[in-house]
Design a protein around this motif. Structure first.
Motif, PDB file in Angstrom:
ATOM      1  N   TYR A 282       0.851  -1.198   0.000  1.00 44.16           N
ATOM      2  CA  TYR A 282       0.000   0.000   0.000  1.00 44.16           C
ATOM      3  C   TYR A 282       0.886   1.248   0.000  1.00 44.16           C
ATOM      4  O   TYR A 282       0.698   2.167  -0.791  1.00 44.16           O
ATOM      5  N   GLY A 283       1.875   1.239   0.896  1.00 47.95           N
ATOM      6  CA  GLY A 283       2.718   2.430   1.042  1.00 47.95           C
ATOM      7  C   GLY A 283       3.500   2.749  -0.222  1.00 47.95           C
ATOM      8  O   GLY A 283       3.590   3.903  -0.639  1.00 47.95           O
ATOM      9  N   ALA A 284       4.053   1.694  -0.836  1.00 48.41           N
ATOM     10  CA  ALA A 284       4.842   1.923  -2.054  1.00 48.41           C
ATOM     11  C   ALA A 284       3.946   2.407  -3.186  1.00 48.41           C
ATOM     12  O   ALA A 284       4.297   3.338  -3.919  1.00 48.41           O
ATOM     13  N   ALA A 285       2.786   1.774  -3.313  1.00 42.80           N
ATOM     14  CA  ALA A 285       1.872   2.170  -4.385  1.00 42.80           C
ATOM     15  C   ALA A 285       1.338   3.590  -4.148  1.00 42.80           C
ATOM     16  O   ALA A 285       1.108   4.343  -5.102  1.00 42.80           O
ATOM     17  N   TYR A 286       1.164   3.932  -2.882  1.00 45.33           N
ATOM     18  CA  TYR A 286       0.731   5.287  -2.547  1.00 45.33           C
ATOM     19  C   TYR A 286       1.753   6.300  -3.069  1.00 45.33           C
ATOM     20  O   TYR A 286       1.397   7.303  -3.708  1.00 45.33           O
ATOM     21  N   GLN A 287       3.026   5.999  -2.813  1.00 44.64           N
ATOM     22  CA  GLN A 287       4.085   6.898  -3.282  1.00 44.64           C
ATOM     23  C   GLN A 287       4.126   6.952  -4.811  1.00 44.64           C
ATOM     24  O   GLN A 287       4.367   8.001  -5.401  1.00 44.64           O
ATOM     25  N   ASP A 288       3.893   5.806  -5.418  1.00 42.65           N
ATOM     26  CA  ASP A 288       3.866   5.712  -6.885  1.00 42.65           C
ATOM     27  C   ASP A 288       2.782   6.638  -7.450  1.00 42.65           C
ATOM     28  O   ASP A 288       3.025   7.450  -8.346  1.00 42.65           O
ATOM     29  N   GLY A 289       1.581   6.514  -6.894  1.00 40.65           N
ATOM     30  CA  GLY A 289       0.453   7.340  -7.354  1.00 40.65           C
ATOM     31  C   GLY A 289       0.673   8.811  -7.062  1.00 40.65           C
ATOM     32  O   GLY A 289       0.372   9.680  -7.886  1.00 40.65           O
TER      33      GLY A 289
ATOM     34  N   ARG B 184      -2.069  -2.511  -3.448  1.00 45.43           N
ATOM     35  CA  ARG B 184      -1.327  -1.681  -4.404  1.00 45.43           C
ATOM     36  C   ARG B 184      -2.268  -0.770  -5.180  1.00 45.43           C
ATOM     37  O   ARG B 184      -1.960   0.392  -5.411  1.00 45.43           O
ATOM     38  N   TYR B 185      -3.392  -1.350  -5.584  1.00 43.48           N
ATOM     39  CA  TYR B 185      -4.362  -0.533  -6.322  1.00 43.48           C
ATOM     40  C   TYR B 185      -4.887   0.589  -5.415  1.00 43.48           C
ATOM     41  O   TYR B 185      -4.893   1.767  -5.798  1.00 43.48           O
ATOM     42  N   TYR B 186      -5.295   0.200  -4.215  1.00 42.06           N
ATOM     43  CA  TYR B 186      -5.859   1.205  -3.299  1.00 42.06           C
ATOM     44  C   TYR B 186      -4.809   2.255  -2.937  1.00 42.06           C
ATOM     45  O   TYR B 186      -5.117   3.438  -2.799  1.00 42.06           O
ATOM     46  N   GLY B 187      -3.583   1.796  -2.751  1.00 41.89           N
ATOM     47  CA  GLY B 187      -2.513   2.738  -2.409  1.00 41.89           C
ATOM     48  C   GLY B 187      -2.286   3.750  -3.522  1.00 41.89           C
ATOM     49  O   GLY B 187      -2.182   4.959  -3.261  1.00 41.89           O
ATOM     50  N   ALA B 188      -2.237   3.258  -4.758  1.00 45.82           N
ATOM     51  CA  ALA B 188      -1.983   4.171  -5.887  1.00 45.82           C
ATOM     52  C   ALA B 188      -3.100   5.201  -6.008  1.00 45.82           C
ATOM     53  O   ALA B 188      -2.837   6.404  -6.189  1.00 45.82           O
ATOM     54  N   VAL B 189      -4.332   4.736  -5.876  1.00 44.90           N
ATOM     55  CA  VAL B 189      -5.467   5.664  -5.993  1.00 44.90           C
ATOM     56  C   VAL B 189      -5.430   6.686  -4.853  1.00 44.90           C
ATOM     57  O   VAL B 189      -5.666   7.888  -5.062  1.00 44.90           O
ATOM     58  N   ALA B 190      -5.084   6.212  -3.658  1.00 47.64           N
ATOM     59  CA  ALA B 190      -5.015   7.137  -2.516  1.00 47.64           C
ATOM     60  C   ALA B 190      -3.945   8.205  -2.748  1.00 47.64           C
ATOM     61  O   ALA B 190      -4.149   9.383  -2.436  1.00 47.64           O
ATOM     62  N   GLY B 191      -2.822   7.787  -3.314  1.00 42.94           N
ATOM     63  CA  GLY B 191      -1.758   8.747  -3.604  1.00 42.94           C
ATOM     64  C   GLY B 191      -2.202   9.785  -4.614  1.00 42.94           C
ATOM     65  O   GLY B 191      -1.903  10.976  -4.499  1.00 42.94           O
TER      66      GLY B 191
ATOM     67  N   VAL C 270       2.513   7.709 -17.212  1.00 44.62           N
ATOM     68  CA  VAL C 270       2.620   6.341 -16.714  1.00 44.62           C
ATOM     69  C   VAL C 270       3.709   6.280 -15.651  1.00 44.62           C
ATOM     70  O   VAL C 270       4.772   6.882 -15.814  1.00 44.62           O
ATOM     71  N   ASN C 271       3.416   5.575 -14.549  1.00 39.81           N
ATOM     72  CA  ASN C 271       4.472   5.305 -13.575  1.00 39.81           C
ATOM     73  C   ASN C 271       4.530   3.805 -13.362  1.00 39.81           C
ATOM     74  O   ASN C 271       3.583   3.208 -12.850  1.00 39.81           O
ATOM     75  N   SER C 272       5.605   3.199 -13.783  1.00 45.30           N
ATOM     76  CA  SER C 272       5.727   1.750 -13.649  1.00 45.30           C
ATOM     77  C   SER C 272       5.863   1.377 -12.181  1.00 45.30           C
ATOM     78  O   SER C 272       6.294   2.191 -11.364  1.00 45.30           O
TER      79      SER C 272
ATOM     80  N   TYR D   5       6.295   7.816 -19.774  1.00 43.31           N
ATOM     81  CA  TYR D   5       6.646   7.327 -18.438  1.00 43.31           C
ATOM     82  C   TYR D   5       7.267   8.461 -17.611  1.00 43.31           C
ATOM     83  O   TYR D   5       8.266   9.043 -18.022  1.00 43.31           O
ATOM     84  N   VAL D   6       6.671   8.717 -16.447  1.00 39.48           N
ATOM     85  CA  VAL D   6       7.317   9.673 -15.543  1.00 39.48           C
ATOM     86  C   VAL D   6       8.426   8.972 -14.780  1.00 39.48           C
ATOM     87  O   VAL D   6       9.310   9.605 -14.208  1.00 39.48           O
ATOM     88  N   GLY D   7       8.373   7.646 -14.742  1.00 40.02           N
ATOM     89  CA  GLY D   7       9.403   6.872 -14.058  1.00 40.02           C
ATOM     90  C   GLY D   7       8.878   5.512 -13.659  1.00 40.02           C
ATOM     91  O   GLY D   7       7.898   5.025 -14.229  1.00 40.02           O
ATOM     92  N   ALA D   8       9.563   4.931 -12.691  1.00 38.91           N
ATOM     93  CA  ALA D   8       9.139   3.630 -12.175  1.00 38.91           C
ATOM     94  C   ALA D   8       9.356   3.623 -10.665  1.00 38.91           C
ATOM     95  O   ALA D   8      10.367   4.150 -10.183  1.00 38.91           O
ATOM     96  N   TRP D   9       8.384   3.068  -9.962  1.00 36.23           N
ATOM     97  CA  TRP D   9       8.595   2.927  -8.517  1.00 36.23           C
ATOM     98  C   TRP D   9       9.340   1.631  -8.291  1.00 36.23           C
ATOM     99  O   TRP D   9       8.849   0.558  -8.601  1.00 36.23           O
ATOM    100  N   TYR D  10      10.551   1.766  -7.743  1.00 36.80           N
ATOM    101  CA  TYR D  10      11.481   0.639  -7.666  1.00 36.80           C
ATOM    102  C   TYR D  10      11.411  -0.012  -6.280  1.00 36.80           C
ATOM    103  O   TYR D  10      11.671   0.625  -5.265  1.00 36.80           O
ATOM    104  N   LEU D  11      11.068  -1.285  -6.277  1.00 35.05           N
ATOM    105  CA  LEU D  11      10.818  -1.964  -4.993  1.00 35.05           C
ATOM    106  C   LEU D  11      12.040  -2.660  -4.400  1.00 35.05           C
ATOM    107  O   LEU D  11      11.940  -3.303  -3.359  1.00 35.05           O
ATOM    108  N   GLU D  12      13.137  -2.571  -5.077  1.00 37.15           N
ATOM    109  CA  GLU D  12      14.389  -3.102  -4.537  1.00 37.15           C
ATOM    110  C   GLU D  12      14.298  -4.546  -4.071  1.00 37.15           C
ATOM    111  O   GLU D  12      14.597  -4.862  -2.927  1.00 37.15           O
TER     112      GLU D  12
END
Lengths: 364, 349
Positions: B165-172, B205-212, B281-283, B300-307
């Motif tokens: 959720y947190g990562a997807a939030y940052q992505d969004g 992830r979906y909810y996080g991105a939308v929240a962001g 788009v943000n991957s 693409y604005v970029g990609a959220w990298y999960l390491e």
């Protein structure tokens, strides 16, 4: 008891009553001759009844499918203001074209009494092969041709194993499904590879006028399939082979060669589908066939083709593909659960199989 | 959320709230991407988990069992590689790996085999929650510590992995901020590629991105938020996005992200096919495909990298600290970071 019309025979409990006039001749006392006649009449009457019933059930089957399509279409139209728009319908047609290309050829395979469930993995392997060749510096079109040849080759392998080693096609293609999916993953190292080239992308995401290119591929394949099935000796032989293999062989049909040919065509169609999806996505990946694993067979059965062979129509498959397209598009538009889509599809599939069963029963 | 910086290299982590894990993220090895470069820019937290080092070697040898749900799934392979490499680097730990191919009973059986082989700790990378209690029970009876890379939580053991959720939030959030900069005064349509079949953790992830995205556009109408359901593949994402875009007027600003790089890629291609020139788009994930799109696709604005490699390291630290008798934090999740065309280690041309 058999009762006939004018100049008739009235038979009650095996005993002929009165006189018989057949073809203008006058018979005397009715005995064994009348009994034979009675049996002939019984048989022909039974045939007529069966034929009527079969026509009725087949009509119901065909019209039922059309009815389902209309219901689904209207439901989506009513539910979403975006559904019945030119762009959206063209989109739906484009999306379902890949499935349709494979479903047309799979219909012929099923009519011929076989089945091919390796389509998804052939798509994936073709895509990965093209990806590997392009990243190695090959021209994308040359890679595409090689990919298609490879797909046809897989079809030939399926056909030869099934026909000449007399292995059930379900088992054969289940095996090759695993083999080529595994190869696709192994060769690609599970990575997705970008494939550039404006020309290549036209195959999947280009359009002529406003009609997406994949739709033309589908229409082309469908027309070829329909003409082949209905208007050529090859088509008649496919039906004959699926309906009664031994009888077809005794009648001089080269059934084995025909069945191998069907598998080759199926491989080629799967390869073409793989090429189109690779072009649409601009990338090659081993997962690209996953959504098509079962939907192709679903479309074929839903379209009225019988898994026992000898029965099926291209019109039925076309309507079934249209139903799947409308469902996919409508569910995406309405943001309905994909689980619900699966449930609807499963229900339709069971209904289709039950209808096929009814047709078979009507023939007995 | 905890954020610590050590020695110029820090990794951002968050305490998880039960929504961490991974099922079907098609994220693959960082071919063409310098791992050292990644580490140089990654942010590391040290509150509970130090980076793996020889300091963990309180004994001469640590035999650690590791059961993973897949031997081919790209993200799992990266996590596995991270774990094995970290163990090799510190010199005193060896990893005994088994694969269960998403088969719960096989996973339990693998653990029993590993116990018989004399492992002193167990790292569990599962996605099937139903069998985790059985695995926890086995660990308890064998008196062996465990750690779960989520996936699915392992009762009684710490969890490591991503903050979905947190990562997807940052992505969004990042993508929406970019949209606001590039298209001021417009109200975008946000399309989120979800994967309901992967379960609640991945739906985070979906909810996080939308929240962001809603954080930046608080008055986003509900008709502008479109959930694109997928099965985690690029093909389905492409097909369903094509259809879903019928509800989006042409010329609109469209923001697209999905549960992984491939889903996001399929969505991006669909927007391109339907000629949405104002699509951003943000991957999500940061596999080579997503990263290559970041370099080569101007949408693409970029990609959220999960390491993902660092997940294995976390797991190693968590299990070795327990084997050393230390208590470890219950839940640790990698938040990741945004990488863009200008990120140095991507070497975009």
């Amino acid at each position: 008891m058999l009762r006939c019309g004018p100049g008739r025979v009235v038979v009650t409990d095996g005993e002929a009553v009165g006189q018989v006039r057949v073809g203008g001749s006058r018979a005397g006392e009715v005995s064994s001759e009348a009994f034979d006649l009675r049996q002939e009449h019984e048989a022909s009457e039974r045939e007529r009844r069966l034929a009527r019933r079969r026509r009725l059930v087949e009509q119901l089957q065909g019209e039922g499918l059309l009815f389902v399509f209309v219901v689904v279409f209207v439901l989506m139209w009513v539910s979403s203001p975006y559904f019945f728009t030119k762009n959206n319908l063209l989109t739906a047609a484009s999306v379902v074209s890949v499935l349709g290309i494979m479903a047309v050829v799979e219909t012929l395979v099923v009519i011929g009494g076989e089945i091919d469930i390796s389509v998804g993995s052939v798509m994936a392997a073709t895509s990965v092969l093209i990806g590997l060749m392009v990243t190695s510096g090959w021209n994308v079109w040359l890679a595409t041709v090689v990919g298609l040849l490879f797909a046809a080759g897989v079809g030939a392998v399926n056909g030869v194993i099934t026909v000449y080693f007399k292995i059930n096609s379900l088992v054969t293609t289940l095996g090759t499904y695993s083999i080529f999916l595994g190869l696709a993953y192994a060769l690609s190292n599970t990575t997705t590879v970008s494939i550039g080239g404006e020309g290549f992308s036209v195959l999947g995401s280009g359009s002529v006028g406003s009609v997406p290119v994949p739709v033309f591929f589908f229409i082309g394949v469908w027309i070829v399939g329909a003409v082949l099935a209905r208007h050529t000796a090859v088509g008649r032989h496919v039906y004959a082979t699926g309906d009664n293999y031994d009888a077809a062989v005794r009648s001089g049909v080269q059934a084995d060669l025909l069945r191998v040919g069907l598998f080759v065509a199926m491989g080629l169609a799967s390869g073409l589908a793989g090429v189109i999806v690779t072009s649409e996505l601009g990338s090659a990946a081993p997962q690209i066939g996953d959504p098509y694993l079962l939907s192709v067979v679903t479309a074929v059965i839903l379209g009225g083709a019988s898994l026992r062979g000898g029965r099926g129509t291209m019109v039925g498959t076309l309507v079934a593909v249209a139903i799947l397209g409308v469902l996919q598009n409508g569910f995406a538009l309405l943001q309905f659960s994909t689980y619900l889509e699966d449930t609807v599809l499963g229900t339709l599939l069971i209904l289709a199989v039950l209808t096929d069963r009814l047709v078979r029963r009507a023939e007995r | 959320m905890v954020r610590h910086i050590r020695g110029g290299r820090a990794r951002l982590r968050v305490g998880l709230v039960g929504v961490a894990g991974l099922v079907a993220v098609s994220v693959v090895g960082s071919a063409g991407v310098s791992s050292a470069g990644v580490r140089a820019t990654a942010q590391r937290a040290v509150a509970q988990f130090p980076a793996p080092s020889k300091a963990l070697c309180k004994k001469s040898h640590y035999k650690i069992g590791y059961d993973v749900f897949s031997g081919s799934q790209p993200f799992a392979n990266l996590v596995t590689a991270g774990l094995v490499k970290a163990a090799q680097s510190i010199g005193c730990a060896s990893i005994v790996k088994t694969i269960d191919n998403l088969n719960g009973p096989v996973a339990v059986g693998n653990l029993k085999t590993l116990v018989n082989e004399g492992i002193g700790g167990f790292v569990d990378f599962q996605v099937l929650a139903a069998y985790q209690p059985a695995i926890a029970s086995e660990l308890k009876s064998a008196k062996i510590p465990g750690v779960a890379i989520v996936g699915a939580n392992l009762p009684g053991s710490p969890d490591v992995g991503a903050s979905n959720y947190g990562a997807a939030y940052q992505d969004g959030l990042y993508m929406a901020q970019q949209a606001k900069k590039r298209f001021p005064g417009t109200v975008p349509y946000v399309l989120g590629g979800a994967e309901p079949s992967a379960g609640a953790i991945i739906m985070g992830r979906y909810y996080g991105a939308v929240a962001g995205e809603k954080k930046v556009y608080p008055n986003l109408p509900s008709s502008h938020v479109i959930e694109v359901q997928t099965d985690g593949t690029e093909t389905t994402a492409y097909n369903n996005t094509l259809s879903a875009l019928s509800a989006v007027p042409s010329g609109s600003v469209v923001l697209l992200t999905g549960v992984n790089d491939e889903v996001t890629g399929g969505m991006a291609k669909a927007a391109q096919t339907r000629n949405y020139s104002h699509a951003l788009v943000n991957s999500f994930g940061g596999d080579p495909y997503g990263l290559s799109q970041t370099c080569n696709n101007s949408h693409y604005v970029g990609a959220w990298y999960l390491e993902p490699r660092l997940w294995g390291e976390d797991a190693l630290v968590a299990i070795m600290e327990q084997m050393n008798g230390q208590k470890v934090q219950k839940q640790v999740g990698v938040l990741g970071e945004e990488v863009t065309h200008s990120t140095a280690w991507l070497h975009c041309k």
